[in-house]
Design a protein around this motif. Structure first.
Motif, PDB file in Angstrom:
ATOM      1  N   ASP A 264       0.815  -1.222   0.000  1.00 47.51           N
ATOM      2  CA  ASP A 264       0.000   0.000   0.000  1.00 47.51           C
ATOM      3  C   ASP A 264       0.848   1.271   0.000  1.00 47.51           C
ATOM      4  O   ASP A 264       0.330   2.358  -0.291  1.00 47.51           O
ATOM      5  N   LYS A 349     -13.396   4.314   6.467  1.00 50.15           N
ATOM      6  CA  LYS A 349     -12.583   3.607   5.474  1.00 50.15           C
ATOM      7  C   LYS A 349     -11.531   4.498   4.829  1.00 50.15           C
ATOM      8  O   LYS A 349     -10.661   4.006   4.118  1.00 50.15           O
ATOM      9  N   TYR A 352      -6.255   4.978   7.926  1.00 47.71           N
ATOM     10  CA  TYR A 352      -5.240   3.919   7.803  1.00 47.71           C
ATOM     11  C   TYR A 352      -4.519   3.784   9.143  1.00 47.71           C
ATOM     12  O   TYR A 352      -4.227   4.793   9.799  1.00 47.71           O
ATOM     13  N   LYS A 372      -8.583 -10.862   9.473  1.00 49.34           N
ATOM     14  CA  LYS A 372      -7.225 -10.993   8.944  1.00 49.34           C
ATOM     15  C   LYS A 372      -7.322 -11.205   7.438  1.00 49.34           C
ATOM     16  O   LYS A 372      -7.899 -12.182   6.971  1.00 49.34           O
ATOM     17  N   GLU A 373      -6.768 -10.282   6.690  1.00 47.71           N
ATOM     18  CA  GLU A 373      -6.834 -10.363   5.228  1.00 47.71           C
ATOM     19  C   GLU A 373      -5.729 -11.265   4.691  1.00 47.71           C
ATOM     20  O   GLU A 373      -5.980 -12.227   3.979  1.00 47.71           O
ATOM     21  N   LYS A 377      -1.713  -8.030   7.339  1.00 51.81           N
ATOM     22  CA  LYS A 377      -2.778  -7.121   6.917  1.00 51.81           C
ATOM     23  C   LYS A 377      -4.110  -7.533   7.549  1.00 51.81           C
ATOM     24  O   LYS A 377      -4.515  -8.701   7.458  1.00 51.81           O
ATOM     25  N   TYR A 378      -4.753  -6.544   8.170  1.00 53.70           N
ATOM     26  CA  TYR A 378      -6.021  -6.769   8.841  1.00 53.70           C
ATOM     27  C   TYR A 378      -6.986  -5.647   8.445  1.00 53.70           C
ATOM     28  O   TYR A 378      -6.587  -4.644   7.839  1.00 53.70           O
ATOM     29  N   SER A 379      -8.242  -5.837   8.809  1.00 55.83           N
ATOM     30  CA  SER A 379      -9.221  -4.766   8.639  1.00 55.83           C
ATOM     31  C   SER A 379     -10.153  -4.771   9.836  1.00 55.83           C
ATOM     32  O   SER A 379     -10.478  -5.833  10.394  1.00 55.83           O
ATOM     33  N   LYS A 384      -8.265  -0.205   7.082  1.00 54.10           N
ATOM     34  CA  LYS A 384      -7.080  -1.029   6.814  1.00 54.10           C
ATOM     35  C   LYS A 384      -6.078  -0.911   7.964  1.00 54.10           C
ATOM     36  O   LYS A 384      -5.815   0.195   8.454  1.00 54.10           O
ATOM     37  N   LEU A 386      -2.132  -2.188   8.895  1.00 53.14           N
ATOM     38  CA  LEU A 386      -0.864  -2.797   8.495  1.00 53.14           C
ATOM     39  C   LEU A 386      -0.068  -3.078   9.762  1.00 53.14           C
ATOM     40  O   LEU A 386       0.343  -2.158  10.471  1.00 53.14           O
ATOM     41  N   PHE A 404      -5.776   7.673   4.901  1.00 50.09           N
ATOM     42  CA  PHE A 404      -5.139   6.790   3.923  1.00 50.09           C
ATOM     43  C   PHE A 404      -4.352   7.601   2.891  1.00 50.09           C
ATOM     44  O   PHE A 404      -3.260   7.198   2.479  1.00 50.09           O
ATOM     45  N   ARG A 407      -0.815   8.551   4.062  1.00 47.91           N
ATOM     46  CA  ARG A 407       0.155   7.501   4.423  1.00 47.91           C
ATOM     47  C   ARG A 407       1.493   7.766   3.724  1.00 47.91           C
ATOM     48  O   ARG A 407       1.517   8.341   2.629  1.00 47.91           O
TER      49      ARG A 407
END
Length: 520
Positions: A264, A349, A352, A372-373, A377-379, A384, A386, A404, A407
Motif C-alpha cells: 500500500d 474507510k 489507515y 485478517k486479510e 494485513k487486517y481490517s 485497513k 498494516l 489513507f 500515508r
C-alpha cells in the motif's frame, strides 16, 4: 587354502582391469560402462577377501592368515588378493571407513562374522582396520620388485575438498591403528616383522637408499600434502553456478516475502516530502567452499543470514522514521483498550492504521469486525491495518493512525551505473530495487575494503564477497497532516501508567464522523 589359491588365480587371470584402448571378444573397444562394471566387480571381490582376512584376525586364526598372506604363484612373487603397497592399503582403508560413515550398517549386513551378536558394525570395521594396518607393516617385509618408489608411493590425492577432508580424517584413524599394531607382537609375528630398524636397514642396503619412511611418517606426510592441496583448492576452485543461483534466489525470495505487505505504500505520491534513507545494503564475506561443488564443510543459512540482517536493519529504520516524524505520543493505553480507543477515534474507510510489534492474531475471534486479510494485513470495520514486525523495543508496540491519502510512500533507490559495474551487480528484483553480486576476492581484489580486509588478512583469497545493494527510501508529506500515535502497554509487564480510554478524542472532524456513521 585351496579356496585362496583359486581366488588368487581368478582375480589375476580373469578380473584384470580393462581400459578403453583394449578390445573385447568382438574386437570392439570397451565402453565406459563396461570398464566401470569390471572395476566394480574387482573392487567387490577385493573387499570380500579383505573382510575374510579381517575375520581371521577377529577369530585369532593367525596361522591360516600367515599362510594366506605368504602365498604366491609367481616369481617374482605377487599377491593379487593382498594390498601390497601403501597406496592400495590407504585407499582400501579410506573406502571402508567412508562407507561405514555413510551407512553404519553397510558391512554388518554384507559380512556377518562368527561369534558376533547384536550391533556389530564397529567390530567388523575395526577388524578390517586392524588387518589393513598390519599390511602397512607387511610391505616392509615382502620383496620389492619395482623399487621402493612404487611400494611407498602414497598415490594421487583426490581433487575435491570433500574427498580430501574425508581422507585426512580417516588417516588420523589409520595412524591410531598403526600405533596399536606396533605394540602387538602376536600380530606382527604373522608377517614375520621384528623391527623397523632391521627391515629398513635391509631395504636401504638393497636399494641403496639412505632414508625410508615408516607408515606413520608416510601418513603424516600425506596429511600435510592434503592440507596444502585443500588450501590451494579453497582459492582456485570455481564457484558453482547452481549454488550461487540458489543462494541468490533464496535471499531474493526472503526480501520479496518480507516486503510484500508494504504494498500500500509503494510509489512516491507527494510533490514535496520529507525523505528518510532506509539503506539496508550489506556486504559479507563467506568461504569460497560455501559455493563450490563437494566442499569439505557444509554451509547452511547463508541467504537467511544476509536477509535477516537486511530486514532487521530495514524494519528498525522504518519504525524509527515514524518516531522521528511524530515523536510525541498522544495516548498510552492498555492493550485491552486498543479497539475501544479505535472506536472512540471515529475512523472510517478513508483512514489507515500502521502498527509496530503488535500481535493482532490475539484479538481475532474476540473482537467483532476484526478480520485478517493476509499476513500482516487486517481490517477493522473497513479500516485497513498494516501490522509490521519491529525488534527494537523503543519503537515497538506503537500504533499510528492517519488518513489513507496521507500515508507515507516507499520507493527504492537504484545503484548508479558506475556502482553496478564496480560491484559486479545484477538486478534481482525490479519492484523492490534489489541488486546482488557474489564474487571471489581472488578474481576481484578491488572489492575488498576495510574492515573486512583486516579481518580476513592473508586468507582473503579463500573468500567470496556476497554483496546485496538495497536502498529503500520512505517519504512523508512535508505539509502538516493529522496523525495520532498510541503506545500500547501490557499490564503483565508492568509498563507504567496508562491513560484512561475515555481520554481518547475523535480523530476526524465532526462532518467526517457523520459520513462514517452513514456508511455504517
Amino acid at each position: 587354502m585351496e579356496y585362496w589359491k583359486m581366488a588368487s588365480q581368478k582375480i589375476a587371470l580373469f578380473m584384470k582391469p580393462i581400459h578403453q584402448y583394449l578390445y573385447d571378444e568382438e574386437g570392439k573397444p570397451y565402453s565406459q560402462e563396461q570398464i566401470e562394471e569390471k572395476q566394480k566387480q574387482r573392487e567387490n571381490f577385493m573387499e570380500f577377501h579383505i573382510m575374510l582376512c579381517a575375520m581371521l584376525i577377529q577369530e585369532k586364526k593367525y596361522r591360516l592368515l600367515e599362510l594366506m598372506l605368504s602365498f604366491t604363484q609367481s616369481e617374482p612373487p605377487s599377491y593379487p588378493l593382498v594390498p601390497s603397497n601403501i597406496s592400495d592399503i590407504i585407499d582400501a582403508f579410506n573406502k571402508i571407513n567412508h562407507n561405514s560413515f555413510v551407512d553404519p550398517f553397510y558391512y554388518e549386513s554384507r559380512y556377518q562374522m562368527p561369534n558376533m551378536h547384536g550391533i556389530t558394525e564397529g567390530k567388523i570395521v575395526g577388524a578390517a582396520n586392524c588387518y589393513l594396518a598390519l599390511l602397512a607393516y607387511r610391505i616392509y617385509v615382502i620383496r620389492w620388485n619395482y623399487g621402493y618408489e612404487s611400494v611407498l608411493n602414497t598415490g594421487a590425492l583426490p581433487d575435491s575438498l570433500s574427498e580430501l577432508n574425508t581422507l585426512r580424517e580417516n588417516l588420523d584413524v589409520f595412524k591410531r591403528w598403526l600405533e596399536r599394531i606396533n605394540s602387538n607382537k602376536e600380530l606382527l609375528d604373522i608377517i614375520g616383522f621384528s623391527s623397523f630398524d632391521k627391515v629398513i636397514e635391509e631395504k636401504t642396503q638393497l636399494y641403496d637408499k639412505t632414508i625410508l619412511l615408516r607408515p606413520d611418517e608416510l601418513t603424516s606426510r600425506m596429511q600435510n600434502e592434503i592440507l596444502n592441496k585443500m588450501e590451494q583448492l579453497r582459492t582456485s576452485l570455481p564457484l558453482s553456478e547452481e549454488k550461487v543461483d540458489s543462494v541468490e534466489g533464496e535471499l531474493t525470495g526472503n526480501i520479496i516475502r518480507a516486503v510484500a505487505p508494504y504494498g500500500d505504500l509503494f510509489g512516491r505520491r507527494f510533490s514535496q516530502d520529507n525523505c528518510y534513507n532506509l539503506n539496508s545494503s550489506v556486504t559479507m564475506p563467506f568461504p569460497n567452499t560455501a559455493f563450490v561443488d563437494n566442499p569439505d564443510v557444509g554451509h547452511a543459512g547463508i541467504a537467511g543470514c544476509m536477509s535477516s540482517y537486511m530486514l532487521h536493519n530495514f524494519q528498525h529504520m522504518f519504525a524509527s522514521s515514524f518516531f522521528a516524524e511524530h515523536s510525541l505520543t498522544d495516548y498510552s493505553l492498555s492493550s485491552e483498550d486498543l479497539f475501544q480507543a479505535i472506536d472512540k477515534l471515529n475512523l472510517n474507510k478513508q483512514h489507515y492504521i500502521i502498527a509496530f510489534g503488535l500481535y493482532f492474531d490475539y484479538y481475532i475471534g474476540s473482537i467483532k469486525d476484526l478480520k485478517k486479510e493476509t499476513d500482516h494485513k487486517y481490517s477493522y470495520k473497513g479500516i485497513k491495518i498494516l501490522s509490521l514486525d519491529c525488534s527494537t523495543e523503543f519503537f515497538s508496540q506503537m500504533v499510528y493512525v492517519m488518513r489513507f491519502e496521507d500515508r507515507p510512500s516507499l520507493d527504492f533507490h537504484e545503484p548508479t551505473a558506475e556502482e553496478q559495474q564496480k560491484l559486479c551487480l545484477k538486478k534481482m528484483n525490479d519492484l523492490y530495487g534489489l541488486w546482488l553480486s557474489l564474487e571471489k576476492i581472488s578474481k576481484h581484489p578491488e572489492l575488498l575494503e576495510e574492515p573486512i580486509k583486516t579481518k580476513l588478512g592473508d586468507k582473503a583469497n579463500q573468500y567470496s564477497l556476497f554483496t546485496a545493494i538495497w536502498g529503500p527510501k520512505l517519504f512523508f508529506k512535508s505539509d502538516k497532516y493529522p496523525i495520532v500515535s498510541i503506545k500500547i502497554k501490557y499490564r503483565l509487564t508492568n509498563e507504567g501508567e496508562y491513560d484512561n480510554v475515555d481520554k481518547v478524542m475523535p480523530f476526524i472532524p465532526a462532518e467526517e464522523a457523520s459520513v462514517n456513521q452513514e456508511n455504517e
